[in-house]
Each structure stands twice: as structure tokens, then as C-alpha cells.
Design an enzyme around this catalytic site. Structure first.
Site, PDB file in Angstrom:
ATOM      1  N   HIS A   1      38.205 132.879 149.101  1.00 38.01           N
ATOM      2  CA  HIS A   1      37.243 133.049 150.182  1.00 38.01           C
ATOM      3  C   HIS A   1      36.533 131.748 150.529  1.00 38.01           C
ATOM      4  O   HIS A   1      35.951 131.630 151.613  1.00 38.01           O
ATOM      5  CB  HIS A   1      36.192 134.103 149.809  1.00 38.01           C
TER       6      HIS A   1
ATOM      7  N   ASP B   1      46.174 137.639 154.718  1.00 37.72           N
ATOM      8  CA  ASP B   1      44.805 137.910 154.317  1.00 37.72           C
ATOM      9  C   ASP B   1      43.919 137.442 155.466  1.00 37.72           C
ATOM     10  O   ASP B   1      44.377 136.778 156.401  1.00 37.72           O
ATOM     11  CB  ASP B   1      44.496 137.166 153.013  1.00 37.72           C
TER      12      ASP B   1
END
Length: 390
Positions: free
Chosen positions: A241, A311
Site C-alpha cells: 500500500h 490490485d
């Protein structure tokens, strides 16, 4: 996300049969793949095979889509809030192929969520969008009424417990109108400091593979199953992330350590594989989500012919790395690399600008028209199968 080229016609027809109630592991015999046969032994001509309606529907829709509509159907985006009308308007305005539900989309009750997802199907019930969610259990649980155990509990129990938990979880999702779960962590690590450690289903390839297969079996025929994060998040402690995790992993190491769980999930019938923003420098210097090499490996070595999805592409921008600050360029690179679909929880990005970037890439030849059509056809067939059987 915490918060191969397209599926073949035969594979999608197997999926359609499964969604219609076929037991896991059952076989389907797609009629449209059988050519007209010569006369039988009696001399009478054999009846021509009946064209499959899913294939015919997808082809007809494909022929009537504009370039922009085709491109828009490859995007799964996020609209905040719990207002069904707003969610419907978001899907309709951009012609999206899917939406992802995040915590800000989850109302207090299952019926309220079902009303939201029903709104996404209202304009075109014959071709519903994919409605995805990260419902892993444990650390990543979107539905407050999902009381099933997560990986931290399941990895110390027999695989049958994983199958039972994911079957119950899939039933909750289906009742709420969700048709795609980003729920199966196929990553493996024995490192307790790894970002992904709390979410894995096993600390070694064999134990993880057994539970990955069990999770897919539990969901099968109820919601579409996703394996994530290919090629495997367990080789590094870093959190994708905030950075692009990089490990000096070569193909041999990957094949022994990381591939078995994905192979097990594919063999169990997973329909979707999510690509992580992960660099295994012994294979490719590009993140797997943007890597043609990793897409070839998934297709040619693991035999996956289903849907591939990135993703959350926003994660690449959040790394702060200058080469990933153009959201449209990231989307183009992802589709050009081999992803069937792009997932993005956009911030300030305008969906029109994302779609425009990919349209321009098709017009310039960066993304071949044949590749675009193959992806669109794959998703049309999948969505039509859900409408008929899901």
C-alpha cells in the site's frame, strides 16, 4: 488490496454450468465448440450443435459497443456512500464493468446492502456488473454480520474448517447481491513480521495450498473466487500500500515456494486472479501487475485461463514513486501487460480521464484492438453467465 489473456469460451461455459448448480469438479461440454459432424453410420446427417446462448449474446453485445464502451467495461471502480441511486448513477454514467464495495459502502443491515447492489443491476439486468468485495474474514472483514473465522484461526484448523467458513461467507455475499469475492489469500510466509502474515492460510506451501483450495471449493457455485496477490506477497515484509515490495526471488524459488498455492486454487476452480504490485527481480523488474512476463507465467505454467485483475492501482500512486503518478498511464500499462480488468479506488482521478487514456492507447496501437475485444468478450460472457445462473 487491504481496504491471462481472457478466459476461453470453453472455460466460461464450464463456469456458467457451475454457477447454474453443477457440483464442484463436475464437467461441462460446451456445445458451441463442437463442429458440425459428418453423416453417422446410418447415413443420416447428425444434428448440428446448438449455439450457446451466452456466447451468442456476448458476440452480439460486443459488435454493438463503441470503442469507449468497450474500454469502460474493463474498469472496476469505487463510488463512496450507501445511496443505491447514486451507485446506480455511477455505474450507468461511465458504463463500468464492475464496482468494488469498500467500508464506506456498507450499511447497517444485509437488506440495505442488497438494495444497493440491486440498483447496479437495474438498468441492464441481463448484463449485471461485477460487484466485488474484500471479504477475507479476520483482519479484512467488510460485513459486520460476517461472524465466520479468518485466516489466523483457520490456519490452525483442518482444511474442512476453511471450506465451511468460506461457504457460509459466500452465502452471505450472495444474499447481499455481491458476486465476486476478493477473499482468498494465496500468499505464503513463515515470517511473523511480514505485512501479510496475519492474513495467510498457511505458513508453508503445502498447508497453505490445502486451505486455499478449500476456500475456493467453499465459494464455488455461490460467488466468484479470487486468488491474491499473484505472484505472492510472502517474499517480503513490505506493505504494497505504501511501496513496491521488491525481493531478489528467481523463478526456481517462486516455483517452489509461491506457486503451489496459486496452482491449488486454480485447480479447485478459482475464476479470478488478482495481480499484486510486487517485484521479484529475478523474474522481472516490473511490478507483476504491470508485467507481461508474469501474465505469461500464470497462463502458460499454471494453466490459468480465467479473469485477471489488478490490485488497487491507486496503491502505485501512493508509493510516491514518480513513474507511477499518472493514473491513466498505469491503467494503460496494466491492460497492455495482460490484465483483463483494472481495479482502482480512485481519489481525485476522473473516471472519464482513465477511460480516455486507454481509448487513446487502443487508437495508437499500444493496446491491440484484438486484445481489447478478447478482454471485453471474456467479461461479457462472465457477466451474462451471472445474470442467467448466479
Amino acid at each position: 488490496m487491504r481496504r491471462a489473456r481472457g478466459m476461453t469460451a470453453a472455460a466460461l461455459l464450464v463456469l456458467a454450468t457451475t454457477l447454474g448448480g453443477c457440483a464442484a469438479g463436475g464437467s461441462a461440454h460446451p456445445a458451441e465448440t463442437a463442429p458440425s459432424s459428418p453423416a453417422g453410420a446410418s447415413g443420416a446427417p447428425r444434428a448440428a450443435a446448438t449455439p450457446d446462448p451466452v456466447v451468442g449474446y456476448a458476440e452480439e453485445r460486443l459488435q454493438n459497443l463503441t470503442l469507449r464502451q468497450k474500454v469502460a467495461s474493463l474498469f472496476m471502480l469505487h463510488a463512496p456512500g450507501t445511496d443505491p441511486a447514486a451507485l446506480r448513477g455511477f455505474v450507468d454514467r461511465y458504463g463500468l464493468g464492475g464496482v468494488i464495495l469498500m467500508p464506506d459502502n456498507i450499511p447497517a443491515t444485509p437488506p440495505a446492502l442488497a438494495a444497493e447492489t440491486a440498483a447496479t443491476r437495474a438498468s441492464d439486468p441481463g448484463l449485471p456488473p461485477l460487484v466485488g468485495i474484500d471479504e477475507e474474514g479476520g483482519d479484512v472483514t467488510r460485513l459486520p454480520w460476517d461472524a465466520q473465522p479468518g485466516a489466523e484461526t483457520l490456519r490452525s484448523q483442518p482444511p474442512a474448517a476453511t471450506q465451511q467458513a468460506f461457504a457460509a461467507r459466500a452465502a452471505l455475499l450472495k444474499q447481499a447481491g455481491v458476486n465476486l469475492n476478493f477473499g482468498t489469500i494465496a500468499d505464503v510466509t513463515a515470517d511473523p513480521h511480514s505485512f501479510i502474515a496475519d492474513r495467510i492460510l498457511g505458513t508453508d506451501p503445502a498447508s497453505a495450498a490445502a486451505r486455499v483450495a478449500a476456500s475456493v471449493t467453499g465459494e464455488r457455485g455461490t460467488v466468484l473466487s479470487t486468488l491474491k496477490h499473484f505472484p505472492g506477497h510472502g517474499e517480503t515484509e513490505a506493505d504494497s500500500h505504501h511501496t513496491v515490495p521488491t525481493a531478489a526471488v528467481d523463478h526456481a524459488r517462486w516455483a517452489a515456494q509461491d506457486a503451489p498455492t496459486f496452482r491449488a486454487g486454480i485447480d479447485a476452480g478459482a475464476e479470478v486472479v488478482m495481480f499484486g504490485h510486487l517485484v521479484y527481480s529475478g523474474v522481472d523488474s516490473q511490478p507483476a501487475s504491470l508485467s507481461p512476463a508474469w501474465h505469461r507465467i500464470l497462463r502458460d505454467e499454471l494453466g490459468f485461463s480465467g479473469v485477471t485483475i489488478t490490485d488497487d492501482l491507486r496503491m502505485l500512486q501512493d508509493t510516491g514513486l514518480p513513474q507511477y503518478q499518472d493514473a491513466g498511464a498505469n491503467a494503460v500499462a496494466a491492460i497492455a501487460a495482460g490484465n483483463t480488468m483494472v481495479l482502482m479506488i480512485q481519489g481525485a482521478e476522473d473516471p472519464d480521464a482513465l477511460i480516455d487514456a486507454v481509448v487513446a492507447a487502443v487508437q495508437s496501437g499500444r493496446i491491440p484492438v484484438a486484445q481489447l475485444d478478447a478482454d471485453v468478450r471474456t467479461l461479457l460472457m462472465l457477466r451474462r453467465s451471472i445474470a442467467l445462473h448466479g
